[in-house]
Enzyme design. Sequence first.
Site, PDB file in Angstrom:
ATOM      1  N   TRP A   1     -29.647  -1.601 -30.713  1.00  0.00           N
ATOM      2  CA  TRP A   1     -29.214  -0.533 -29.824  1.00  0.00           C
ATOM      3  C   TRP A   1     -28.147  -0.996 -28.845  1.00  0.00           C
ATOM      4  CZ3 TRP A   1     -31.968   4.375 -28.671  1.00  0.00           C
ATOM      5  CH2 TRP A   1     -32.790   4.767 -29.743  1.00  0.00           C
TER       6      TRP A   1
ATOM      7  N   TYR B   1     -27.419  -4.844 -36.338  1.00  0.00           N
ATOM      8  CA  TYR B   1     -28.315  -3.708 -36.203  1.00  0.00           C
ATOM      9  C   TYR B   1     -29.047  -3.841 -34.874  1.00  0.00           C
ATOM     10  CZ  TYR B   1     -31.985  -0.340 -36.851  1.00  0.00           C
ATOM     11  OH  TYR B   1     -32.824   0.729 -36.681  1.00  0.00           O
TER      12      TYR B   1
END
Length: 764
Positions: free
Chosen positions: A114, A112
């Site tokens: 960006w 998890y």
Amino acid sequence: MNAPPRLKPHSSHWGVFEAGWQDGRLVVQPHPGDPDPNPILQNFPEAIRHRARIAQPMVRRGWLEKGPGKSDRRGRDEFVPMSWDKVLDLLAGELARVRDAHGPGAVFGGSYGWSSAGRFHHAQSQVHRFLNTSIGGYVKSVNSYSAGASAVILPHFLGPFEAVSRRNVTWEQIVEHTEICVAFGGMALKNSAVASGGVSAHVERGSMAAAAKRGCVFVNVSPVRDDLPEECHHEWLAPVPNTDTAMMLGMAHTLLTEGLHDVAFIDRYCSGWAEFEAYLTGRSDGVPKTAEWAATICGLPAETIAGLARRMAGKRSLIAMAHSLQRAEHGEQPVWMAGVLAAMLGQYGLPGGGFNYALGSIAHYGKRQNAVPTAALPQGKNGVGPFIPVARISDMLLNPGVEFDYDGKRMTYPDIRLVYWAGGNPFHHHQDLNRLRHAFAAVETLVVHEIAWTATARHADIVLPTTMTLEREDIGAAPTDPLMVAMHRVAEPFGEARDDYDIFADLAERLGKREAFTEGRDTRAWLRHLYAPTQKGLAEKGLPAPDFDAFWEEGYLTLPQQDDDGGIIRAFRDDPEGAALPTRTGRIQLFSEAIAGFGYADCPGHPAWLEPTDAPAEGRPLWLVANQPASRLHSQFDFGGHSSAMKRRGREVMRIHPTDAAVRGIGDGDIVRLFNARGACLATAAVSEDVRPGVVQLPTGAWYDPEDPEDDMALCVHGNPNILTRDVGTSSLAQGCTGQLTSVEVERFTGNLPPIRAFDPPVA
């Protein structure tokens, strides 16, 4: 005179830019078409060759000597350098062992985060594709830390998350039509300055300024003054944190009792009014939700609450809501209640009116959709069914086989033996970091791909150094940004760092699955493949459709965008029968029989005021707001130049109201200790009237830096607030993250100041 650098196009989640080298230093310039570029871009020059970068594959000594197994040495052990061939042989063998002995359902594909803005080198997509094609799948997570509660509650009462957030009210509409915008949680520019996949034009500041100049009134409902920019000349209302639902109920009661609610809209477009009205008036529980009742809870005058409701009635009013409100205990309630309040005002579907969840929380929202597709790396088919809500990772690792509730289902935590993490730092995203340390100690093997020695990498058994975005080629694109970017390689890889794709391709080969993973393509061939749908879409519209080589040479491609049509909400208002909402009743559900039927005490069948348990009390008298940082995206490049410059005395900055500071003898610039029963951290105090009395604000993202790695309750000397936050779900419905708020005490730190070692590589 030195020649100017030759700049190449590239993109990041916080903006499109161009970069090149001059006199041995990286030069970064924002895209010239960006009206309000993000200064986070200036983290790149210091970060690209920083000492925190990982130069070669590493294996934790204890794992290498004793083999896979539970270990409390993670995060405090030495590392052994290893060649790529040897470490990949080792890792392939471990993956095969877990697959054959326990099945792919014993592997958690975490990842998890960006990571890169590129469509190909997207770390989550890469690791998930690898696990699907090479070992048959993995246990996945669903939803996000940012919007864990809203992603579950929105479909119940209004519609799919993406449809009612990304394609709804636009900044263009606000500039032209909105008369009053009430922003619960604000619309902070630090949040809308970023967007997954990139953003070429930051329009939020200019749009709010233009709307305000026309006469639109902006109201910031937040414990922090600068959650709206100065340019919109906003009014600031600062209720007690986590009481917005009570405030909205008081406003709704005023609308009802003074006949200001839109009865015709409710009758035609809503369901469940009778059940909600019974609660609002107190017929169902004996407590009328008056403005006076709300005032005693949220700490605002009753006349302010009622007056705001009156000001919104009969106008083109817009209710916006930040992610922050639902990142707290009972986070589903303010989202649902904001939707109900907007329904009572009757503005849904009108340009610049109604309810837009997350407007201003990210740069994707409030913009038009592109009219041609932009492809992403296909991830393949996951052969494993079990999943967890993303914020429940510690629960899963510590409690295999234990049952839990989620959205009306009774589920069971899987028994995870191996965690594979690529492109993310849970020691930023997750709460109660001491608990997370114990959770990671419970697995047999933890594998991490990283560019730098984050706390997550330090807790890994196998650490594989990866390239950062400037060291590889990619395509930058987002569904609501019209600029597609050819992300040229600007720098050579650091040390022995490799692309995630090349690492996974070689691992897949060792598992006999190289062709399944690569489909016979190298990186450039994949970029051509991912570009093809965009080229085809342009050609079908009769627009210029350059081939890949021409696009790559030019560096940029402007894509057409769809009309500003308001999406499913506008269509529903125009034709409620023919374009019914995808809810159980086809209407805006003010009451949900489905949710009521779940029987959750912490999430009833209509929005309700539920008292939080993690509120200030004896020994922890202050609210802590642990919001997103302004100097970096999450924890990315915390060691970068811009992020470092925003710290004071090397530590993250905590804001405290003068009244609270004076009581504690805290002066501006003092080092302070924040603490509660879960842990403690140091920060530098900034005394400011821009936070509500009784509230301190410390942003997330400072890398976790325990004073003594051998101590399970060690002081974080750098200022990571997640050492303090509580690791519990928002409710039984969504199990979202509650990391925005907790309660603490703060004191002036008078001991010997510990050094900051967060960016120093571990012992090898």
